[in-house]
Design a protein around this motif. Structure first.
Motif, mmCIF file in Angstrom:
data_model
loop_
_atom_site.group_PDB
_atom_site.id
_atom_site.type_symbol
_atom_site.label_atom_id
_atom_site.label_comp_id
_atom_site.label_asym_id
_atom_site.label_seq_id
_atom_site.Cartn_x
_atom_site.Cartn_y
_atom_site.Cartn_z
ATOM 1 N N PRO A 35 -5.353 0.182 -2.430
ATOM 2 C CA PRO A 35 -4.287 1.057 -1.947
ATOM 3 C C PRO A 35 -3.753 0.608 -0.592
ATOM 4 N N PRO A 59 -0.772 -2.486 -1.997
ATOM 5 C CA PRO A 59 -0.387 -2.088 -3.354
ATOM 6 C C PRO A 59 0.506 -3.070 -4.100
ATOM 7 N N THR A 60 1.083 -4.066 -3.405
ATOM 8 C CA THR A 60 1.952 -5.021 -4.096
ATOM 9 C C THR A 60 1.232 -6.325 -4.422
ATOM 10 N N TYR A 111 -2.782 5.523 -2.869
ATOM 11 C CA TYR A 111 -2.329 5.545 -4.271
ATOM 12 C C TYR A 111 -1.013 6.286 -4.476
ATOM 13 N N ASN A 112 -0.051 5.919 -3.634
ATOM 14 C CA ASN A 112 1.341 6.329 -3.813
ATOM 15 C C ASN A 112 2.219 5.112 -3.550
ATOM 16 N N ASP A 113 3.195 4.913 -4.384
ATOM 17 C CA ASP A 113 4.115 3.790 -4.214
ATOM 18 C C ASP A 113 5.453 4.272 -3.668
ATOM 19 N N THR A 114 6.042 3.475 -2.790
ATOM 20 C CA THR A 114 7.360 3.777 -2.251
ATOM 21 C C THR A 114 8.435 3.295 -3.229
ATOM 22 N N THR A 115 9.303 4.204 -3.634
ATOM 23 C CA THR A 115 10.400 3.850 -4.540
ATOM 24 C C THR A 115 11.723 4.326 -3.946
ATOM 25 N N VAL A 134 0.505 6.735 -8.178
ATOM 26 C CA VAL A 134 0.048 5.614 -8.996
ATOM 27 C C VAL A 134 -0.665 6.199 -10.213
ATOM 28 N N ALA A 162 4.259 -7.408 -6.691
ATOM 29 C CA ALA A 162 4.102 -6.188 -7.471
ATOM 30 C C ALA A 162 2.690 -6.135 -8.043
ATOM 31 N N ARG A 163 2.226 -4.925 -8.245
ATOM 32 C CA ARG A 163 0.906 -4.712 -8.826
ATOM 33 C C ARG A 163 0.791 -5.396 -10.188
#
Length: 328
Positions: free
Chosen positions: A88, A91-92, A209-213, A220, A315-316
Motif C-alpha cells: 500500500p 500501489p503502482t 489500500y485506496n487508489d487515487t483516480t 482496492v 500500475a498494480r
C-alpha cells in the motif's frame, strides 16, 4: 487486547514466495509451497479450542460462534485466484503475487442470516486477531465489504485450502476469503464481524489500500485484469527455429475475454488461445512460437469482458515482460 489461547509466532511485515516468482506457477491448482504468504504485523497462532467469532453491530441476533459451530454449518468449495494487492506504500508497483486455489468454508451470508442482519446495514466490517505495528501504525487489522459483496455466494469463512485445514500461517483456523477481490480484503485470523451503516474508519480502509483516480479515492477491492508469462522463463535457453509455445495465466474479478502476446517488445501483438475459467479461477493462455536465434522481449496483455485492460507500466496490473534467449 489479545484473547487467551493465541500468540504471535513472528512479528513485523513478512513476505514469502517462490524463488522463481510466476515462473514457478506451472500447476492449475497452486500447491501451498508455491503460494505467497504476506502479513502486515506478523504470524498468529490460535488454539482452535479457544477460537470464537463474534457477530454484532446492526443485527437483531448477536451471536458467538465456536469452531465446532462453523464446522457443523453447510459448507461449499470455491476455486479462485488469490492475489496480493502489493504494497500500500507503493500501489503502482506490480508485485505479481498470485496463485489459484480451492477454498472450502461456510458462506458468510449464512452467518449473517443467522445473526439477522438489519436492513439499515450497508457494510460488513471484519477484524483480525493479530496485533503489532505496520508503517508506524498500530491498530487492529480491520477491513470492510459493501453488503452486496458480503452476501455474495462466493464469500466464505474458510476452513480449508486445497482440501487441507488452514494452517496458522494461512490465517487458520478461520479466515475470510473474498474471491475476485485483492487479498488485503481476505482477513486472516478473523475474530469479529460487525454490521454497520458506514465504512470502517481504521487505517487499513482509510490510509492504506485506496487508489487515487480522476473521480476521487477508490478502495482496492475488485482485481483488475492481469496476465503473466510462466514459460519461457529468463533462465531458459530456447532452441532456435524450433516450435515451442509461450504460455501463462490471465485473471481478474471479471472473466478475461482475450489475451495478446508480443514477441518483439511490444512492437506488434497477436492473439493467444485462451482457456475457460471455473468459478473465479485464472485462465490459461498459449501462443505458438518458433524463435529466431538471439534475444527476445516477450510481453502479454489481457482484456476482460468489460473491455478493461492493462497498462504498460506504473500500475498494480502492469504488463508482464520476459527476457528470452534462443540459440542453436
Amino acid at each position: 487486547m489479545a484473547r487467551t489461547g493465541m500468540h504471535m509466532t513472528k512479528k513485523g511485515f513478512s513476505f514469502q514466495g517462490p524463488a522463481d516468482g510466476v515462473h514457478a506457477l506451472k500447476s492449475w491448482i497452486t500447491p501451498e509451497d508455491d503460494l505467497f504468504l504476506v502479513t502486515h504485523m506478523g504470524f498468529l497462532e490460535i488454539d482452535p479450542d479457544q477460537w470464537h467469532l463474534d457477530v454484532d453491530g446492526l443485527v437483531a441476533n448477536p451471536i458467538r460462534l465456536r469452531l465446532a459451530d462453523l464446522q457443523a454449518m453447510p459448507q461449499r468449495e470455491y476455486m479462485s485466484f488469490h492475489e496480493c494487492a502489493g504494497s500500500p506504500l507503493a500501489p503502482t508497483v506490480a508485485k505479481r503475487r498470485i496463485g489459484n486455489v480451492v477454498w472450502k468454508g461456510v458462506p458468510l451470508s449464512l452467518v449473517l442470516e443467522r445473526a439477522k442482519i438489519g436492513s439499515d446495514a450497508s457494510y460488513i466490517w471484519t477484524s483480525g486477531l493479530e496485533w503489532g505495528e505496520y508503517a508506524e501504525v498500530e491498530e487492529v487489522y480491520q477491513k470492510d465489504l459493501p453488503i452486496w459483496k458480503a452476501l455474495g455466494e462466493e464469500v466464505l469463512l474458510a476452513l480449508e485450502i486445497n482440501g487441507r485445514p488452514l494452517t496458522p500461517e494461512r490465517g487458520g483456523p478461520v479466515r475470510l476469503v473474498v474471491p475476485g477481490w485483492y487479498g488485503t480484503n481476505s482477513v486472516k485470523w478473523v475474530g469479529s464481524i460487525t454490521a454497520a451503516n458506514r465504512r470502517a474508519g481504521g487505517a487499513y480502509t482509510t490510509r492504506f489500500y485506496n487508489d487515487t483516480t480522476a473521480s476521487g479515492m477508490k478502495p482496492v477491492w475488485s482485481v483488475a485484469p492481469e496476465s503473466v508469462i510462466v514459460s519461457p522463463s529468463p533462465n531458459d535457453l530456447l532452441p532456435a527455429d524450433v516450435a515451442t509455445k509461450i504460455w501463462g495465466w490471465a485473471w481478474g474479478d471479471h472473466q478475461i475475454s482475450c489475451v495478446e502476446v508480443s514477441v518483439d517488445g511490444g512492437g506488434s501483438w497477436q492473439a493467444a488461445k485462451l482457456g475457460p475459467r471455473e468459478d473465479r479461477s485464472w485462465q490459461r493462455f498459449e501462443f505458438p512460437w518458433s524463435p529466431s536465434s538471439g534475444h527476445h522481449v516477450l510481453l502479454c496483455r489481457c482484456t476482460n469482458e468489460l473491455g478493461e485492460g492493462q497498462l504498460l507500466s506504473d500500475a498494480r496490473n502492469a504488463v508482464h515482460s520476459v527476457q528470452a534467449q534462443a540459440g542453436s
